[in-house]
Design a protein around this motif. Structure first.
Motif, PDB file in Angstrom:
ATOM      1  N   LEU A 114     -11.269   3.151   1.678  1.00 59.67           N
ATOM      2  CA  LEU A 114     -12.513   2.399   1.523  1.00 59.67           C
ATOM      3  C   LEU A 114     -12.613   1.265   2.535  1.00 59.67           C
ATOM      4  CD1 LEU A 114     -12.801   2.196  -2.378  1.00 59.67           C
ATOM      5  CD2 LEU A 114     -14.172   3.586  -0.804  1.00 59.67           C
ATOM      6  N   LEU A 115     -11.478   0.581   2.761  1.00 58.72           N
ATOM      7  CA  LEU A 115     -11.487  -0.484   3.765  1.00 58.72           C
ATOM      8  C   LEU A 115     -11.780   0.064   5.154  1.00 58.72           C
ATOM      9  CD1 LEU A 115      -8.420  -2.654   2.631  1.00 58.72           C
ATOM     10  CD2 LEU A 115     -10.858  -3.212   2.420  1.00 58.72           C
ATOM     11  N   VAL A 136      -2.539  -2.401  11.911  1.00 57.82           N
ATOM     12  CA  VAL A 136      -1.474  -3.315  11.504  1.00 57.82           C
ATOM     13  C   VAL A 136      -1.460  -3.467   9.977  1.00 57.82           C
ATOM     14  CG1 VAL A 136      -0.684  -5.712  11.579  1.00 57.82           C
ATOM     15  CG2 VAL A 136      -1.416  -4.564  13.675  1.00 57.82           C
ATOM     16  N   VAL A 137      -2.684  -3.602   9.392  1.00 56.75           N
ATOM     17  CA  VAL A 137      -2.774  -3.728   7.942  1.00 56.75           C
ATOM     18  C   VAL A 137      -2.222  -2.480   7.254  1.00 56.75           C
ATOM     19  CG1 VAL A 137      -4.366  -3.900   5.985  1.00 56.75           C
ATOM     20  CG2 VAL A 137      -4.697  -5.337   8.011  1.00 56.75           C
ATOM     21  N   VAL A 138      -2.607  -1.285   7.779  1.00 55.97           N
ATOM     22  CA  VAL A 138      -2.131  -0.038   7.190  1.00 55.97           C
ATOM     23  C   VAL A 138      -0.616   0.084   7.312  1.00 55.97           C
ATOM     24  CG1 VAL A 138      -2.196   2.468   7.387  1.00 55.97           C
ATOM     25  CG2 VAL A 138      -4.311   1.161   7.507  1.00 55.97           C
ATOM     26  N   ALA A 139      -0.079  -0.309   8.477  1.00 58.05           N
ATOM     27  CA  ALA A 139       1.365  -0.208   8.690  1.00 58.05           C
ATOM     28  C   ALA A 139       2.134  -1.115   7.734  1.00 58.05           C
ATOM     29  CB  ALA A 139       1.703  -0.561  10.136  1.00 58.05           C
ATOM     30  N   VAL A 140       1.622  -2.332   7.552  1.00 60.18           N
ATOM     31  CA  VAL A 140       2.292  -3.256   6.633  1.00 60.18           C
ATOM     32  C   VAL A 140       2.166  -2.766   5.188  1.00 60.18           C
ATOM     33  CG1 VAL A 140       2.302  -5.602   5.717  1.00 60.18           C
ATOM     34  CG2 VAL A 140       2.016  -5.224   8.171  1.00 60.18           C
ATOM     35  N   ALA A 141       0.959  -2.344   4.817  1.00 58.33           N
ATOM     36  CA  ALA A 141       0.750  -1.870   3.445  1.00 58.33           C
ATOM     37  C   ALA A 141       1.539  -0.596   3.172  1.00 58.33           C
ATOM     38  CB  ALA A 141      -0.731  -1.629   3.191  1.00 58.33           C
ATOM     39  N   GLY A 142       1.733   0.222   4.196  1.00 58.90           N
ATOM     40  CA  GLY A 142       2.454   1.480   4.016  1.00 58.90           C
ATOM     41  C   GLY A 142       3.903   1.299   3.639  1.00 58.90           C
TER      42      GLY A 142
END
Length: 285
Positions: free
Chosen positions: A19-20, A47-53
């Motif tokens: 959604l983001l 970067v957000v996806v990598a950290v959240a992953g």
């Protein structure tokens, strides 16, 4: 010591990231951003996806994961499934399944100083994953070492067999198992381990004295059997004399009674069949 860590469904987090991504694409398309802005936005999102992953984890049934954030314990995940927890955390998996450990055949001296061989099986499971990870180096090896130590201590506390009535021995499996389980529970509690059951699987005299102890057991059995035979024979002789007196079959003086008792005891207590001898004369001649 163990506590529940913050977590949410991994599928819900995946949907949120999608959604983001869609919202970011919509904003960029609505504002007509330049290529530089598109690249910067895509890089930020990656970067957000990598950290959240790094927060995604899978917990198998009857397992737990101990979560650490830069060396600090933050909690444990016990529920099976696909989860998302704090990103940039390290997770250690610990099995909660029931396990068993069988000690090697240990050669120790019992309470009487006789060398015996003994082995036991221990059934256990982890009940506090945090203690299992942080309290000891290796909880599996810890249980193994403590089990052998407890078995050695137990073997030195009891004789192989009790020669006195009321004294427990290693052959009393119920007493031995209960005490061994109790001792192991106390030793393993600090490692977050619960001992469910423990039982001896092997118990024997050491080979160097096994033959002598076998002869001793046989002698004890023979003495016990003879004692029972004599006890029964005395009762039978007493009953025979009483019946003869009550039914007035024959009147016996003390010497004839003594002779009759001797003959009956020989017949009843002898280990071979008695050969009758007919006395044609008188007892007094």
């Amino acid at each position: 010591m163990e506590r529940v860590v913050y977590r949410m469904s991994g599928f819900a987090m995946v949907a949120l990231l999608v959604l983001l991504a869609g919202a970011a694409v919509g904003v960029i398309a609505a504002t007509g951003a330049s290529d530089a802005a598109l690249i910067a936005g895509a890089a930020s999102y990656l970067v957000v996806v990598a950290v959240a992953g790094t927060g995604f984890t899978i917990v198998n049934p009857n397992n737990a994961q101990v979560v650490q954030f830069f060396g600090r314990y933050v909690g444990t995940i016990r529920d099976a499934g696909f989860h998302w927890t704090w990103p940039l955390t390290a997770r250690t998996q610990v099995t909660l399944r029931v396990r068993n450990f069988e000690t090697a055949r240990l050669k120790v001296s019992d309470a009487d100083g006789n060398p015996v061989e003994i082995a036991a099986v221990v059934v256990w499971r982890v009940v506090d994953a945090a203690k299992a990870v942080f309290s000891v180096d290796d909880h599996v090896e810890y249980v193994a070492v403590q089990a052998e130590t407890a078995v050695r201590h137990l073997a030195t506390s009891y004789p192989y067999e009790a020669h006195d009535s009321g004294r427990a021995s290693l052959r009393d499996s119920a007493v031995v198992s209960e005490e061994l389980t109790h001792e192991l529970r106390e030793r393993s509690e600090m490692a977050g381990v619960e001992v469910l059951e423990s039982r001896t699987t092997h118990l024997a005299y050491a080979p160097e004295i096994a033959q002598a102890m076998l002869a001793r057991q046989q002698a004890s059995a023979i003495v016990g059997a003879r004692f029972k035979i004599v006890e029964g024979a005395v009762g039978m002789v007493s009953n025979a004399l009483e019946r003869l007196r009550e039914e007035h079959v024959v009147e016996l003086d003390e010497e004839r009674k003594a002779q009759m008792v001797a003959n009956l005891l020989v017949v009843l207590c002898g280990d071979r069949a008695a050969q009758p001898v007919v006395n044609a004369g008188s007892l007094y001649s």
